[in-house]
Scaffold this motif. Structure first.
Motif, mmCIF file in Angstrom:
data_model
loop_
_atom_site.group_PDB
_atom_site.id
_atom_site.type_symbol
_atom_site.label_atom_id
_atom_site.label_comp_id
_atom_site.label_asym_id
_atom_site.label_seq_id
_atom_site.Cartn_x
_atom_site.Cartn_y
_atom_site.Cartn_z
ATOM 1 N N TYR A 24 0.834 -1.198 0.000
ATOM 2 C CA TYR A 24 0.000 0.000 0.000
ATOM 3 C C TYR A 24 0.875 1.255 0.000
ATOM 4 O O TYR A 24 2.009 1.249 0.469
ATOM 5 N N LYS A 25 0.327 2.323 -0.515
ATOM 6 C CA LYS A 25 0.869 3.659 -0.371
ATOM 7 C C LYS A 25 -0.072 4.470 0.524
ATOM 8 O O LYS A 25 -1.196 4.058 0.795
ATOM 9 N N LYS A 57 -1.965 8.168 1.282
ATOM 10 C CA LYS A 57 -2.410 9.471 0.801
ATOM 11 C C LYS A 57 -2.775 10.324 2.008
ATOM 12 O O LYS A 57 -3.692 9.987 2.763
ATOM 13 N N ASP A 115 8.974 11.071 3.118
ATOM 14 C CA ASP A 115 8.530 9.902 2.363
ATOM 15 C C ASP A 115 9.249 8.656 2.863
ATOM 16 O O ASP A 115 10.127 8.113 2.196
ATOM 17 N N GLU A 157 1.415 12.194 -1.122
ATOM 18 C CA GLU A 157 1.300 10.752 -1.343
ATOM 19 C C GLU A 157 2.680 10.107 -1.230
ATOM 20 O O GLU A 157 3.646 10.590 -1.819
ATOM 21 N N SER A 158 2.754 9.047 -0.461
ATOM 22 C CA SER A 158 4.031 8.370 -0.255
ATOM 23 C C SER A 158 4.334 7.441 -1.421
ATOM 24 O O SER A 158 3.453 7.077 -2.193
ATOM 25 N N SER A 159 5.595 7.039 -1.518
ATOM 26 C CA SER A 159 5.992 6.069 -2.540
ATOM 27 C C SER A 159 6.065 4.662 -1.973
ATOM 28 O O SER A 159 6.303 3.704 -2.714
ATOM 29 N N SER A 160 5.869 4.521 -0.647
ATOM 30 C CA SER A 160 5.914 3.208 -0.013
ATOM 31 C C SER A 160 4.809 3.135 1.031
ATOM 32 O O SER A 160 3.874 3.939 1.013
ATOM 33 N N ASN A 161 4.934 2.190 1.946
ATOM 34 C CA ASN A 161 3.885 1.999 2.950
ATOM 35 C C ASN A 161 4.135 2.775 4.244
ATOM 36 O O ASN A 161 3.513 2.485 5.268
ATOM 37 N N SER A 190 -5.234 4.594 2.718
ATOM 38 C CA SER A 190 -4.274 3.701 2.071
ATOM 39 C C SER A 190 -4.700 3.439 0.632
ATOM 40 O O SER A 190 -5.894 3.287 0.336
ATOM 41 N N ALA A 229 -1.011 -0.297 -4.118
ATOM 42 C CA ALA A 229 -0.081 0.215 -5.125
ATOM 43 C C ALA A 229 -0.200 -0.502 -6.464
ATOM 44 O O ALA A 229 0.002 0.112 -7.517
#
Length: 607
Positions: free
Chosen positions: A190-191, A193, A216, A237-241, A264, A267
């Motif tokens: 998941y990423k 938001k 991030d 918004e993240s690039s990872s969890n 969440s 991805a």
């Protein structure tokens, strides 16, 4: 004496130049080498805007009051963007000078807001600039705080798929001198938001005073996504969890703070469904767009145990334990299968008939040999869709302090004495209680790639070393002990590798239940799964002593150099000494020459 008179103007000129040089240096140091704070000062905080010139080397020392800690924040840094971190940087040290322990280094290449804390009595930071003629500005803010006191609702850990959080006291004014950190971490795949519903902080173009910093990743050393203040409502918004949010405030102009929420986002792009099998659960992802055909968003989906509910985001996720939620376990010839069913009905349970499509998702994970095969069946009006997935059991190996296997040894490398007893445990990480671990083969090697030479401790379940003792089967744990040794003509490092068999504990004819057998009998019964575990290095204590001494000598030699500074004061003293020697030598030579001339040319009296 004539020579002395001639040298005196030159001496005075040199002394004058050195005095000017010393005064200029003293003036330069006084402008940027300062001691701040102190136990007797009333102020508990200070903000400074530093305008720096080329080729400067400045230090500031902060003295803290008793029972307080220091927090220093560099909230705005404008250094040479083309300069290297070696030639232009900010360094922070514990202690009264730059010879103390280094807490950290910052340069124009860093992508975060530098914050340092120290419980030492003093803290020193040093700024070194290169020769480039550009504008340089650093905003520094430090304050003293009590480490044993905390602000309510200031930071925390958030691990659900969605949630919300606010600044302390929201919607009332936020506290002064607050430093709050929120760590958000959701499940893998998941990423995140992040949406700020409101931000009301002190307005500043560079956000130097009160600000929010969003990173991030899992910590404040991760990449900085944004630094915001004032009145804005941004979305990140993240690039990872994982995502980290920091609120930092100063001593003035407190406003409402902020209110934020996060969701969440799965991805990967899932058209219908996805299945992943691991050693303790089955993970099913169902696309919401696929469920739209059934007029559902996933709320009415259920497992065989209806109390096990899915997690809803942009997808529907079921995390199904292998020993719960109605999962059925079946043991066959050479495999163990786990099965569950996801169902939902588009009609009300009280209705007798329906004209809506019916959905049944049969989830099946099969454990066999060196992989885990996942199979998912979807029946939709007699239409069957198959999907496969691969996975593995999760195993690990560790050293323990005693045969109670309670305290794990975390030291790496682990230094031991020759013939010292070592206790080793291989663990299977699974929620299925009906599996057992069997140590088939364990061998040692002096290299991490387990290359030749090797030495067998256990082979075919049998002990091959006179000091090796294999413990009886014990559920998810395989255990043995042996006495430490070293390889001849090799380094004193030893690595261990164990090949592990995993069987059904209720199968008394399995390979695991047979224990030590000869090679000719190994294939008469099957095992369920096989895997490898590696641990190392294990080293002799005398090697640590040797390496420790050499390292200490090198470190001491490296630290001797900064303690011998050669500044203008030394130069001034040296030049005065040289001039004194020259004057004394000149007078001596002059006297010697005069004496020689007197004895050489004196006329004899006539008698």
């Amino acid at each position: 004496m004539e020579l002395v008179k001639r040298l005196m103007p030159l001496t005075l000129l040199i002394l004058s130049c050195l005095a000017e040089l010393t005064m200029a240096e003293a003036e330069g140091n006084s402008s940027c080498s300062v001691t701040l704070g102190g136990a007797n000062m009333a102020e508990t905080h200070k903000a400074m805007i530093l305008q720096l010139n080329p080729s400067e080397n400045c230090t500031w020392t902060i003295e803290r009051p008793e029972n307080k800690s220091i927090r220093i924040i560099f909230s705005y840094i404008q250094l040479d963007p083309d300069g290297s971190c070696e030639s232009e940087n900010i360094k922070v040290f514990n202690g009264t000078s730059s010879n103390g322990p280094l807490l950290g280094q910052v340069c124009s290449k860093n992508d975060y807001v530098p914050v340092f804390e120290s419980s030492a009595s003093t803290l020193t930071f040093q700024i070194v600039t290169d020769s480039a003629r550009i504008q340089r500005t650093v905003f520094v803010f430090y304050y003293f705080f009590s480490p044993n006191t905390s602000i309510p609702n200031c930071g925390g850990y958030l691990d659900s798929l969605e949630g919300s959080f606010t600044s302390p006291n929201y919607p009332n004014p936020h506290p002064e001198l607050a430093y709050c950190v929120w760590h958000i971490q959701v499940e893998k795949g998941y990423k995140i938001k992040l949406n700020f519903k409101e931000i009301f902080l002190e307005i500043d173009k560079q956000c130097k005073f009160d600000f929010l910093a969003i990173y991030d990743g899992p910590s404040t050393n991760s990449g900085l996504i944004g630094q915001v203040c004032g009145r804005v409502t941004p979305t990140f918004e993240s690039s990872s969890n994982s995502l980290t949010v920091v609120l930092s405030t100063d001593y003035a102009n407190s406003y409402r703070g902020f209110s934020a929420s996060y969701t969440s986002i799965y991805a990967e792009n899932i058209n219908t469904t996805s299945l992943t099998c691991s050693s303790d659960r089955m993970r099913v992802i169902i696309s919401k767009s696929y469920l739209e055909a059934f007029n559902s968003n996933g709320n009415t989906l259920q497992l065989k145990d209806p109390t096990c509910r899915p997690k809803l985001s942009n997808v529907v996720e079921f995390s199904i334990p292998l020993n719960g939620c109605g999962t059925i376990r079946k043991v066959e010839d050479q495999s163990i299968t786990y099965t569950n069913i996801i169902t939902f009905s588009a009609s009300s349970p009280s209705e007798v008939i329906t004209r809506q499509k019916q959905l049944q998702i049969i989830v099946k994970c099969e454990m066999e040999h060196n992989s885990t095969v996942g199979l998912i069946y979807i029946t939709e009006d007699d239409v069957i869709q198959n999907q496969n997935a691969l996975g593995k059991y999760n195993t690990s190996m560790a050293l323990f302090e005693s045969d109670s296997f309670e305290k794990t040894i975390l030291e790496s490398p682990y230094y031991v004495d020759l013939n010292q007893t070592l206790f080793v445990q291989v663990s299977l990480h699974t929620s299925d209680p009906n599996l057992v671990v069997f140590l088939d083969t364990c061998r040692a090697s002096p290299t991490s790639d387990l290359a030749s030479p090797t030495y067998d401790l256990i082979k075919s379940g049998c002990s091959r070393d006179e000091t090796c003792k294999v413990y009886p089967l014990f559920g998810h744990y395989g255990r043995f002990q042996f006495n430490a040794f070293k390889f001849l003509r090799s380094l004193s490092s030893v690595y261990l590798q164990c090949k592990v068999l995993i069987c059904d504990s209720s199968d008394y004819q399995s390979r695991c239940s047979q224990g030590c057998v000869s090679r000719s009998k190994r294939d008469i019964s099957s095992y369920k799964w096989k895997t490898d575990s590696i641990i190392g290095p294990i080293r002799l204590k005398r090697d640590r002593s040797a390496s420790g001494n050499s390292g200490f000598q090198h470190e001491t030699h490296a630290e001797e150099t900064p303690n011998q500074p050669f500044n203008s004061l030394h130069l001034f003293s040296f030049m005065v000494l040289v001039l004194n020697v020259v004057i004394v030598a000149t007078i001596t030579v002059r006297h010697f020459v005069n004496q020689q001339a007197y004895y050489k040319y004196q006329k004899l009296q006539n008698y």
